[in-house]
Structure formats: structure tokens, C-alpha cells
Scaffold this motif. Structure first.
Motif, mmCIF file in Angstrom:
data_model
loop_
_atom_site.group_PDB
_atom_site.id
_atom_site.type_symbol
_atom_site.label_atom_id
_atom_site.label_comp_id
_atom_site.label_asym_id
_atom_site.label_seq_id
_atom_site.Cartn_x
_atom_site.Cartn_y
_atom_site.Cartn_z
ATOM 1 N N UNK A 159 0.806 -1.243 0.060
ATOM 2 C CA UNK A 159 0.146 0.089 0.006
ATOM 3 C C UNK A 159 0.803 1.180 -0.306
ATOM 4 N N UNK A 160 0.565 2.175 -0.778
ATOM 5 C CA UNK A 160 1.325 3.394 -0.961
ATOM 6 C C UNK A 160 0.655 4.538 -0.309
ATOM 7 N N UNK A 161 -0.661 4.229 -0.135
ATOM 8 C CA UNK A 161 -1.513 5.423 0.445
ATOM 9 C C UNK A 161 -2.367 5.848 -0.720
ATOM 10 N N UNK A 162 -3.564 6.694 -0.253
ATOM 11 C CA UNK A 162 -4.672 7.119 -1.061
ATOM 12 C C UNK A 162 -5.133 6.072 -2.054
ATOM 13 N N UNK A 163 -5.301 4.994 -1.512
ATOM 14 C CA UNK A 163 -5.990 3.920 -2.343
ATOM 15 C C UNK A 163 -5.148 3.181 -3.245
ATOM 16 N N UNK A 164 -3.880 3.348 -3.187
ATOM 17 C CA UNK A 164 -2.764 3.119 -4.413
ATOM 18 C C UNK A 164 -1.994 1.928 -4.019
ATOM 19 N N UNK A 165 -2.128 0.575 -4.489
ATOM 20 C CA UNK A 165 -1.300 -0.517 -3.992
ATOM 21 C C UNK A 165 -0.193 -0.839 -5.528
ATOM 22 N N UNK A 166 0.935 -1.324 -5.118
ATOM 23 C CA UNK A 166 1.903 -1.346 -6.248
ATOM 24 C C UNK A 166 2.926 -2.665 -5.840
ATOM 25 N N UNK A 167 3.547 -3.202 -6.838
ATOM 26 C CA UNK A 167 4.570 -3.951 -6.666
ATOM 27 C C UNK A 167 5.563 -3.730 -8.272
ATOM 28 N N UNK A 168 6.696 -3.990 -7.894
ATOM 29 C CA UNK A 168 7.758 -3.703 -8.788
ATOM 30 C C UNK A 168 8.411 -5.027 -9.414
#
Length: 247
Positions: A88-97
Motif C-alpha cells: 500500500x502506497x497511500x490514497x488507495x494505491x497499491x503496487x509491486x515492482x
């Protein structure tokens, strides 16, 4: 007379209040939906760390406490699938590299569980230059029933006639469509074309016979374009995205 008028006004106001309450109740009863917006590039370079992300909202508000967010990634024509857990990055944003080691066409599916709901949008991406991706994605008819690549779940295979065009000149977009290894006829075929984040253009194709479909198009600028082929026939709807080079 005044008493009757006064009672009529009270009745009218009561009706307005009841109607307003009814509308508010109807709005309150409308269930909120779990929405997932993919933020994944259409084109990815080989051996370059790339962020795969999505934004999760519920009822229009960011979801920062999703139960689970994972990205499922696989290369067309390869049975191996990766399931990558997102952060979770914040503001509803999720990511993976992720770093893609081989050129080709890949599918990325975001598996999101939140608010007792599940949503799993899918996006196709091309890794490497168009020539590399096309070469890596080639599947023979003998492999078609075993592999996914250009061969989709509905047994539909799509192959662009060219991945290179000239800017500013009328061109012919062509695609060969087969189903279970045989030419697919009487289908509705459309090309969806865009460059980077520019507007998507839809062009209807005309059937030329033997599973061949063509459409007149024009690429205004030089560079890499994404071309998504949509094929519909009855309940079947398959699509495939590829990259083309415009010189």
C-alpha cells in the motif's frame, strides 16, 4: 375556507417530506461498489524494473485497508504464473515492482479483496519492442490448443499482418483471426488504437474472407502505438493488444 386551505397546505408539505424521505432511503439503499483502476504501462522494456499498480475505491472513497491486493502475471504461451503481493502506497494505491526478463505479450490481473468484495481487472501489456514481442508470441497451430499466447480462452487466435507503418500516410491494418485453428468468419472485428496516454480511436474492420479482416487507418505521429484487436461473435468477445512501430 381558510381552515381548508391551511389543511391542504399541511397535506402538501407532508407529501413533500414523505417523498424526500423515500428518495433518501432509496439512495441509502443503493449499494456501494468496489472499484479497481489499473495503472500499468501498455509497453514495458525488457530488464527494466517496472511498477504495476492499481487504485482501489469503494463508494468513491479511497480504500487504504484492503484485505488483499495481489498481481497475477503470466506470459502468453507460458503456463507459469506469478502471484505478486502488492504494498500500500497511500490514497488507495497499491503496487509491486517487477522486472520482465523476456520479450512478449503478458497479462496482468489485479486481485483485490476489500469490504467483503472481490474485483479482478485484467490488462494485457507488451514487453520489448514490437518485433521481439511478435517473435516471442508466435504459436504454431499444433501448440494452439495447449498454450495461451495469441490463443485465448475461447480458442481464438489473432495475428496482425504488420507491426510497422509509416507516419502521416493511409495504411491498411490487417488481422487474421482463427478459432480452434480454423479461419473465423462472420465475426465483428474492431481495432482500438492509441499512443501513450492519448485518446483511443476505434475503427471497424471489414471481412475479406478466410478469416482475414482489414481496416483503413492513419498514424499521425512517429513512435510506438498500441493496437488492441476486438473480436466478437455471439456471446464470444476476445481481445488482444500488440505494439506497432510508426516511422
Amino acid at each position: 375556507m381558510r381552515r381548508r386551505l391551511f389543511l391542504a397546505m399541511i397535506a402538501m408539505l407532508a407529501g413533500i417530506v414523505i417523498a424526500a424521505c423515500s428518495n433518501n432511503n432509496e439512495q441509502a439503499e443503493t449499494p456501494a461498489m468496489l472499484e479497481v483502476k489499473m495503472d500499468v504501462p501498455d509497453h514495458i522494456d525488457v530488464d527494466k524494473p517496472t511498477k504495476l499498480a492499481c487504485v482501489v475505491t469503494y463508494g468513491g472513497e479511497n480504500v487504504d485497508d484492503a484485505s488483499e491486493v495481489k498481481f497475477e502475471v503470466w506470459k502468453h504461451g507460458d503456463g507459469d504464473r506469478q502471484m505478486l503481493e502488492a504494498k500500500h502506497e497511500g490514497n488507495g494505491r497499491y503496487s509491486v515492482t517487477k522486472t520482465f526478463k523476456e520479450a512478449g505479450t503478458y497479462s496482468v490481473v489485479a486481485h483485490v479483496t476489500a469490504r467483503d468484495m472481490h474485483n479482478m481487472p485484467k490488462q494485457d501489456v507488451v514487453v520489448g519492442n514490437p518485433e521481439q514481442a511478435a517473435a516471442e508470441g508466435v504459436i504454431s497451430d499444433g501448440q494452439a490448443n495447449k498454450e495461451e499466447g495469441h490463443h485465448h480462452d475461447g480458442g481464438v487466435s489473432m495475428s496482425l499482418s504488420s507491426h510497422s507503418f509509416e507516419a502521416g500516410k493511409p495504411v491498411t491494418l490487417g488481422v487474421r483471426v482463427t478459432k480452434d485453428g480454423k479461419p473465423m468468419t462472420d465475426a465483428t472485428v474492431r481495432f482500438e488504437i492509441w499512443q501513450a496516454d492519448n485518446k483511443h480511436e476505434f475503427i471497424d474492420a471489414t471481412e475479406k474472407g478466410n478469416g482475414e479482416y482489414e481496416a483503413a487507418a492513419a498514424f499521425a505521429n512517429k513512435g510506438t502505438y498500441s493496437v488492441k484487436v476486438h473480436v466478437e461473435a455471439g456471446a464470444l468477445h476476445e481481445h488482444q493488444v500488440e505494439q506497432v512501430t510508426v516511422n
